[in-house]
Design a protein around this motif. Structure first.
Motif, PDB file in Angstrom:
ATOM      1  N   ASP A  49     -12.215  15.459   9.362  1.00 11.24           N
ATOM      2  CA  ASP A  49     -11.956  14.061   9.704  1.00 11.24           C
ATOM      3  C   ASP A  49     -11.533  13.993  11.167  1.00 11.24           C
ATOM      4  N   ARG A  50     -12.320  13.331  11.977  1.00 13.09           N
ATOM      5  CA  ARG A  50     -12.047  13.271  13.405  1.00 13.09           C
ATOM      6  C   ARG A  50     -11.370  11.969  13.826  1.00 13.09           C
ATOM      7  N   ARG A  51     -10.911  11.186  12.859  1.00 11.86           N
ATOM      8  CA  ARG A  51     -10.181   9.967  13.217  1.00 11.86           C
ATOM      9  C   ARG A  51      -8.876  10.349  13.922  1.00 11.86           C
ATOM     10  N   PRO A  52      -8.378   9.483  14.837  1.00 10.94           N
ATOM     11  CA  PRO A  52      -7.265   9.897  15.713  1.00 10.94           C
ATOM     12  C   PRO A  52      -5.963  10.227  15.000  1.00 10.94           C
ATOM     13  N   LEU A  53      -5.758   9.685  13.790  1.00  4.08           N
ATOM     14  CA  LEU A  53      -4.522   9.965  13.060  1.00  4.08           C
ATOM     15  C   LEU A  53      -4.782  10.758  11.780  1.00  4.08           C
ATOM     16  N   ARG A  69       1.132  12.178   8.464  1.00  2.00           N
ATOM     17  CA  ARG A  69       1.901  11.560   7.380  1.00  2.00           C
ATOM     18  C   ARG A  69       2.921  10.589   7.967  1.00  2.00           C
ATOM     19  N   VAL A  70       2.799   9.339   7.586  1.00  2.00           N
ATOM     20  CA  VAL A  70       3.595   8.263   8.180  1.00  2.00           C
ATOM     21  C   VAL A  70       4.432   7.576   7.117  1.00  2.00           C
ATOM     22  N   LEU A  71       5.736   7.521   7.350  1.00  2.00           N
ATOM     23  CA  LEU A  71       6.614   6.640   6.574  1.00  2.00           C
ATOM     24  C   LEU A  71       6.632   5.296   7.272  1.00  2.00           C
ATOM     25  N   LEU A  72       6.342   4.230   6.542  1.00  2.00           N
ATOM     26  CA  LEU A  72       6.300   2.883   7.096  1.00  2.00           C
ATOM     27  C   LEU A  72       7.387   2.032   6.455  1.00  2.00           C
ATOM     28  N   SER A  73       8.217   1.406   7.281  1.00  2.00           N
ATOM     29  CA  SER A  73       9.250   0.490   6.796  1.00  2.00           C
ATOM     30  C   SER A  73       9.297  -0.717   7.732  1.00  2.00           C
ATOM     31  N   ASN A  74      10.220  -1.622   7.471  1.00  2.00           N
ATOM     32  CA  ASN A  74      10.388  -2.807   8.318  1.00  2.00           C
ATOM     33  C   ASN A  74      11.727  -3.447   7.992  1.00  2.00           C
ATOM     34  N   ASP A  75      11.963  -4.662   8.508  1.00  2.00           N
ATOM     35  CA  ASP A  75      13.143  -5.410   8.062  1.00  2.00           C
ATOM     36  C   ASP A  75      12.751  -6.745   7.443  1.00  2.00           C
ATOM     37  N   ASP A  76      11.439  -6.952   7.248  1.00  2.00           N
ATOM     38  CA  ASP A  76      10.944  -8.230   6.731  1.00  2.00           C
ATOM     39  C   ASP A  76      10.614  -8.195   5.244  1.00  2.00           C
ATOM     40  N   SER A  77      10.770  -7.042   4.607  1.00  2.00           N
ATOM     41  CA  SER A  77      10.458  -6.818   3.198  1.00  2.00           C
ATOM     42  C   SER A  77       8.971  -6.514   3.027  1.00  2.00           C
ATOM     43  N   MET A  78       8.587  -6.245   1.782  1.00  2.00           N
ATOM     44  CA  MET A  78       7.184  -5.976   1.460  1.00  2.00           C
ATOM     45  C   MET A  78       6.598  -7.081   0.591  1.00  2.00           C
ATOM     46  N   GLN A  79       7.246  -8.249   0.590  1.00  2.00           N
ATOM     47  CA  GLN A  79       6.809  -9.334  -0.285  1.00  2.00           C
ATOM     48  C   GLN A  79       5.544 -10.026   0.217  1.00  2.00           C
ATOM     49  N   ALA A 105      -4.440   8.101   8.926  1.00  2.00           N
ATOM     50  CA  ALA A 105      -3.093   8.471   8.504  1.00  2.00           C
ATOM     51  C   ALA A 105      -2.924   8.326   6.995  1.00  2.00           C
ATOM     52  N   ASP A 106      -2.026   9.115   6.448  1.00  2.00           N
ATOM     53  CA  ASP A 106      -1.576   8.978   5.066  1.00  2.00           C
ATOM     54  C   ASP A 106      -0.252   8.219   5.128  1.00  2.00           C
ATOM     55  N   VAL A 107      -0.195   7.008   4.590  1.00  2.00           N
ATOM     56  CA  VAL A 107       0.936   6.100   4.800  1.00  2.00           C
ATOM     57  C   VAL A 107       1.644   5.818   3.487  1.00  2.00           C
ATOM     58  N   VAL A 108       2.955   6.038   3.482  1.00  2.00           N
ATOM     59  CA  VAL A 108       3.801   5.664   2.350  1.00  2.00           C
ATOM     60  C   VAL A 108       4.781   4.599   2.831  1.00  2.00           C
ATOM     61  N   VAL A 109       4.855   3.488   2.109  1.00  2.00           N
ATOM     62  CA  VAL A 109       5.761   2.398   2.458  1.00  2.00           C
ATOM     63  C   VAL A 109       7.018   2.480   1.606  1.00  2.00           C
ATOM     64  N   ASP A 128      -7.028  -0.797   1.120  1.00  2.00           N
ATOM     65  CA  ASP A 128      -6.926  -0.361   2.510  1.00  2.00           C
ATOM     66  C   ASP A 128      -6.745   1.146   2.664  1.00  2.00           C
ATOM     67  N   CYS A 129      -6.010   1.768   1.773  1.00  2.00           N
ATOM     68  CA  CYS A 129      -5.681   3.186   1.933  1.00  2.00           C
ATOM     69  C   CYS A 129      -6.243   4.018   0.791  1.00  2.00           C
ATOM     70  N   ALA A 130      -7.366   3.576   0.231  1.00  2.00           N
ATOM     71  CA  ALA A 130      -7.981   4.298  -0.876  1.00  2.00           C
ATOM     72  C   ALA A 130      -8.312   5.726  -0.445  1.00  2.00           C
ATOM     73  N   GLY A 131      -7.968   6.671  -1.295  1.00  2.00           N
ATOM     74  CA  GLY A 131      -8.262   8.064  -1.011  1.00  2.00           C
ATOM     75  C   GLY A 131      -7.186   8.799  -0.251  1.00  2.00           C
ATOM     76  N   ALA A 132      -6.100   8.122   0.095  1.00  2.00           N
ATOM     77  CA  ALA A 132      -5.008   8.800   0.800  1.00  2.00           C
ATOM     78  C   ALA A 132      -4.409   9.878  -0.101  1.00  2.00           C
ATOM     79  N   PRO A 133      -4.090  11.049   0.442  1.00  2.00           N
ATOM     80  CA  PRO A 133      -3.569  12.140  -0.401  1.00  2.00           C
ATOM     81  C   PRO A 133      -2.345  11.752  -1.214  1.00  2.00           C
TER      82      PRO A 133
END
Length: 362
Positions: free
Chosen positions: A40-44, A48-58, A82-86, A121-126
């Protein structure tokens, strides 16, 4: 899926189907490594990325102020490989800064049905790319459950949550926070839960970048166009940093994106400092004469000029973003000692050179 929860509950909150998971649920701690460099030659790819915020996930409000930006950047990061976990606050936690919760119980609510248009959006992420909201409850998260703070979510994720729920025994490579609904510049950076969550990451030595997008001219709505443009920029920006080996756990980066909802283009990213002036101000109005109750109101300095609203820092983030329409990038550290020397001078110089010369333009 990484684990079978101890108890399942089908719940609906603002039209959202969720599966609630207890923190102590059994876990599959198998480590995931992502695809090899030739696969996979995509840039990311494999990051493995942890994704958070302060606006919630609603992501349920018409104003787009409660987590829509999180789903836009999740999509862009996954598209870049990237493999992203929220793991994000259950409720809106704007303005919580670096606040943490010192007791009680955290409970995770896994979102089973993502907002319309984001489901695949993230189908197939490990990791399976799960999206969790975290509440303060000894039981399933409900519509009125109080929320974990942004810093809580990152601390929990790095101190066992990702290992238990995503199998990441080695932790994430990067923490991304945002995209926030509204910029985080100048004096209100100290209030920002988006920045506070990034600070929680570098406290643990994990590289972190906080992304925030401007609202429209009304300051009350946060157009999808701004989130989408910022998300595309963010994925390319992080890809360039990764290629140049610029991720550092010694400071966080704060990236603020201008309003482009009327069709204008964001101007080139610039290296800035956190300003000292105010952009947003708080006021407290008694509900009635002699009352001990006060309403909290907010406004912007454009409506209330004065000394506190005058920016004195020459390269301030607010001036670059709001006054000139640039993407404003600033380093932020956990050391708030006045006059403290940076201990990562060479790393900062490398990032600054990237911002000034090589970063994507918009």
């Amino acid at each position: 899926m990484p684990s079978t929860p101890r108890g399942l509950l089908a719940a609906t909150t603002t039209g959202i189907a969720l599966v609630c998971l207890g923190v102590a649920a059994a876990a599959d701690t198998t480590d995931t490594t992502g695809p090899g460099p030739s696969a996979d030659r995509r840039p990311l790819a494999g990051l493995r990325v942890l994704l958070s915020n302060d606006d919630s996930m609603q992501a349920a409000k018409a104003s787009n102020s409660d987590g829509l930006g999180l789903y836009e950047i999740r999509k862009a990061l996954c598209d870049a490989g990237a493999d992203v976990v929220v793991m994000a606050p259950w409720q809106v936690q704007s303005g919580k800064g670096t606040a943490v919760t010192n007791g009680g119980t955290l409970t995770l609510a896994r979102r089973a049905q993502l907002p319309a248009g984001y489901g695949n959006d993230c189908a197939g992420a490990p990791s399976g790319a799960p999206v969790f909201g975290i509440c303060l409850s000894d039981g399933p998260c409900g519509p009125d459950s109080p929320s974990a703070t942004p810093a809580d979510t990152v601390k929990f994720a790095l101190r066992g949550g990702l290992a238990a729920k995503a199998g990441w025994t080695g932790g994430p490579d990067l923490v991304v926070t945002g995209i926030n609904s509204g910029p985080n510049v100048s004096a209100q950076v100290n209030d920002s839960g988006t920045v506070g969550a990034a600070i929680a990451a570098i406290d643990q030595g994990v590289p972190a970048v906080a992304f925030s997008s401007s609202g429209d001219a009304s300051h009350t709505r946060f157009p999808l166009a701004n989130y989408r443009a910022h998300a595309r920029f963010a994925a390319a920006f992080l890809g360039g940093m990764r290629e140049r080996d610029l991720f550092s756990g010694r400071f966080a980066l704060k990236v603020d994106y201008p309003d482009v909802s009327a069709g204008q283009r964001a101007k080139a990213p610039v290296w800035t400092s956190v300003g000292h002036g105010q952009v947003v101000w708080h006021a407290y109005q008694p509900k009635r004469a002699g009352s001990d109750s006060y309403d909290i109101t907010m406004g912007v300095c454009a409506d209330r000029p004065g000394d506190r609203c005058t920016e004195t820092v020459k390269d301030a983030d607010s001036t670059a973003l709001l006054g000139r329409g640039h993407i404003a990038v600033a380093p932020v550290t956990a050391d708030r000692t006045y006059g403290a020397r940076a201990d990562a001078t060479r790393e900062l110089a490398g990032v600054r050179h990237y911002i000034t010369h090589d970063a994507p333009r918009s």
